[in-house]
Design a protein around this motif. Structure first.
Motif, PDB file in Angstrom:
ATOM      1  N   ARG A 100      11.755  12.430  -4.509  1.00 35.21           N
ATOM      2  CA  ARG A 100      11.951  13.720  -4.220  1.00 35.21           C
ATOM      3  C   ARG A 100      13.221  14.291  -3.380  1.00 35.21           C
ATOM      4  NH1 ARG A 100       7.702  16.592   0.103  1.00 35.21           N
ATOM      5  NH2 ARG A 100       8.485  18.571   0.204  1.00 35.21           N
ATOM      6  N   THR A 101      13.682  13.255  -2.582  1.00 36.88           N
ATOM      7  CA  THR A 101      14.896  13.412  -1.983  1.00 36.88           C
ATOM      8  C   THR A 101      16.212  13.510  -2.937  1.00 36.88           C
ATOM      9  OG1 THR A 101      14.093  12.410   0.083  1.00 36.88           O
ATOM     10  CG2 THR A 101      16.445  12.407  -0.144  1.00 36.88           C
ATOM     11  N   SER A 127      18.176  17.616   2.548  1.00 40.86           N
ATOM     12  CA  SER A 127      16.855  17.205   3.197  1.00 40.86           C
ATOM     13  C   SER A 127      16.642  15.883   2.746  1.00 40.86           C
ATOM     14  CB  SER A 127      16.082  18.205   3.031  1.00 40.86           C
ATOM     15  OG  SER A 127      16.111  19.438   3.535  1.00 40.86           O
ATOM     16  N   VAL A 128      16.135  15.141   3.644  1.00 34.66           N
ATOM     17  CA  VAL A 128      15.586  13.533   3.317  1.00 34.66           C
ATOM     18  C   VAL A 128      13.950  13.667   3.611  1.00 34.66           C
ATOM     19  CG1 VAL A 128      15.559  11.162   4.108  1.00 34.66           C
ATOM     20  CG2 VAL A 128      17.684  12.835   4.106  1.00 34.66           C
ATOM     21  N   PHE A 129      13.521  13.421   2.485  1.00 33.95           N
ATOM     22  CA  PHE A 129      11.907  13.311   2.353  1.00 33.95           C
ATOM     23  C   PHE A 129      11.654  11.971   2.857  1.00 33.95           C
ATOM     24  CE2 PHE A 129      13.155  17.110  -0.016  1.00 33.95           C
ATOM     25  CZ  PHE A 129      12.415  18.108   0.796  1.00 33.95           C
ATOM     26  N   ARG A 130      11.312  11.540   4.054  1.00 35.11           N
ATOM     27  CA  ARG A 130      10.972  10.281   4.348  1.00 35.11           C
ATOM     28  C   ARG A 130      10.080  10.326   5.606  1.00 35.11           C
ATOM     29  NH1 ARG A 130      16.061   6.383   4.432  1.00 35.11           N
ATOM     30  NH2 ARG A 130      16.823   7.907   6.013  1.00 35.11           N
ATOM     31  N   PRO A 167       1.032  -1.333  -0.088  1.00 32.25           N
ATOM     32  CA  PRO A 167       0.001  -0.029   0.192  1.00 32.25           C
ATOM     33  C   PRO A 167       0.904   1.360   0.021  1.00 32.25           C
ATOM     34  CG  PRO A 167      -0.098  -1.082   2.280  1.00 32.25           C
ATOM     35  CD  PRO A 167       0.438  -2.049   1.369  1.00 32.25           C
ATOM     36  N   TYR A 168       1.883   1.277   0.394  1.00 29.04           N
ATOM     37  CA  TYR A 168       2.965   2.496   0.680  1.00 29.04           C
ATOM     38  C   TYR A 168       4.084   2.459  -0.389  1.00 29.04           C
ATOM     39  CZ  TYR A 168       0.079   3.382   4.676  1.00 29.04           C
ATOM     40  OH  TYR A 168      -0.974   3.442   5.556  1.00 29.04           O
ATOM     41  N   TYR A 169       4.150   1.766  -1.273  1.00 26.87           N
ATOM     42  CA  TYR A 169       5.485   1.694  -2.337  1.00 26.87           C
ATOM     43  C   TYR A 169       5.326   2.948  -2.897  1.00 26.87           C
ATOM     44  CZ  TYR A 169       8.656   0.046  -5.553  1.00 26.87           C
ATOM     45  OH  TYR A 169      10.006  -0.043  -6.331  1.00 26.87           O
ATOM     46  N   THR A 170       4.263   3.185  -3.567  1.00 29.30           N
ATOM     47  CA  THR A 170       4.070   4.399  -4.608  1.00 29.30           C
ATOM     48  C   THR A 170       4.575   5.682  -3.874  1.00 29.30           C
ATOM     49  OG1 THR A 170       2.486   3.420  -5.910  1.00 29.30           O
ATOM     50  CG2 THR A 170       2.873   5.780  -6.247  1.00 29.30           C
ATOM     51  N   GLN A 171       4.030   5.726  -2.466  1.00 28.04           N
ATOM     52  CA  GLN A 171       4.411   7.065  -1.617  1.00 28.04           C
ATOM     53  C   GLN A 171       5.985   6.923  -1.321  1.00 28.04           C
ATOM     54  OE1 GLN A 171       2.339   7.105   2.022  1.00 28.04           O
ATOM     55  NE2 GLN A 171       3.500   8.731   2.752  1.00 28.04           N
ATOM     56  N   ASP A 176       7.360  -0.461   7.442  1.00 28.55           N
ATOM     57  CA  ASP A 176       6.403  -0.824   6.143  1.00 28.55           C
ATOM     58  C   ASP A 176       7.625  -1.316   5.014  1.00 28.55           C
ATOM     59  OD1 ASP A 176       5.027  -0.426   3.683  1.00 28.55           O
ATOM     60  OD2 ASP A 176       3.530  -1.137   4.982  1.00 28.55           O
ATOM     61  N   GLU A 177       7.551  -2.543   4.907  1.00 24.80           N
ATOM     62  CA  GLU A 177       8.450  -3.027   3.824  1.00 24.80           C
ATOM     63  C   GLU A 177       8.487  -2.259   2.520  1.00 24.80           C
ATOM     64  OE1 GLU A 177      10.529  -7.274   2.386  1.00 24.80           O
ATOM     65  OE2 GLU A 177       8.900  -7.220   3.893  1.00 24.80           O
ATOM     66  N   SER A 178       6.968  -2.262   2.121  1.00 21.61           N
ATOM     67  CA  SER A 178       6.758  -1.721   0.722  1.00 21.61           C
ATOM     68  C   SER A 178       7.337  -0.195   0.701  1.00 21.61           C
ATOM     69  CB  SER A 178       5.492  -1.927   0.648  1.00 21.61           C
ATOM     70  OG  SER A 178       4.392  -1.145   1.450  1.00 21.61           O
ATOM     71  N   TYR A 179       6.793   0.455   1.860  1.00 25.85           N
ATOM     72  CA  TYR A 179       7.556   2.057   1.636  1.00 25.85           C
ATOM     73  C   TYR A 179       8.698   2.282   1.600  1.00 25.85           C
ATOM     74  CZ  TYR A 179       8.311   6.742   2.932  1.00 25.85           C
ATOM     75  OH  TYR A 179       8.610   8.059   2.960  1.00 25.85           O
TER      76      TYR A 179
END
Length: 94
Positions: free
Chosen positions: A37-38, A49-52, A26-30, A60-63
């Motif tokens: 972006r980073t 900056s780190v966008f995470r 569910p969070y892979y694309t995000q 979450d493994e997918s994220y």
């Protein structure tokens, strides 16, 4: 465009051995978007900056897989480096 990107990511994932369930998570694309972006911020402004989303990256493994894929895919050629070591910033929804 987004469908083409997702399709290419899925194909790449199958080539390098990422579990398809992780890519379909569910969070892979995000995660991919935040990683990209980073990488883009590092190129455009020499920004560190780190966008995470720190929680999702840890839990979450997918994220996490999406973030790493996005970071490496969007990092400009010739710019090498390891993944940022910070815990990350909580990203804000747009």
């Amino acid at each position: 465009m987004r469908l083409a990107l997702l399709t290419s990511v899925c194909l790449l994932a199958s080539c390098i051995g990422i579990d398809p369930e992780v890519v379909d998570g569910p969070y892979y694309t995000q995660g991919f978007s935040d990683g990209c972006r980073t990488a883009n911020a590092r190129q455009a402004k020499f920004d560190t900056s780190v966008f995470r989303d720190a929680y999702l990256f840890r839990e979450d493994e997918s994220y996490a897989a999406g973030w790493r894929a996005g970071y490496s895919d969007c990092l400009p050629q010739g710019l090498t480096g390891v993944e940022p070591a910070t815990e990350g910033l909580l990203t804000e929804p747009f």
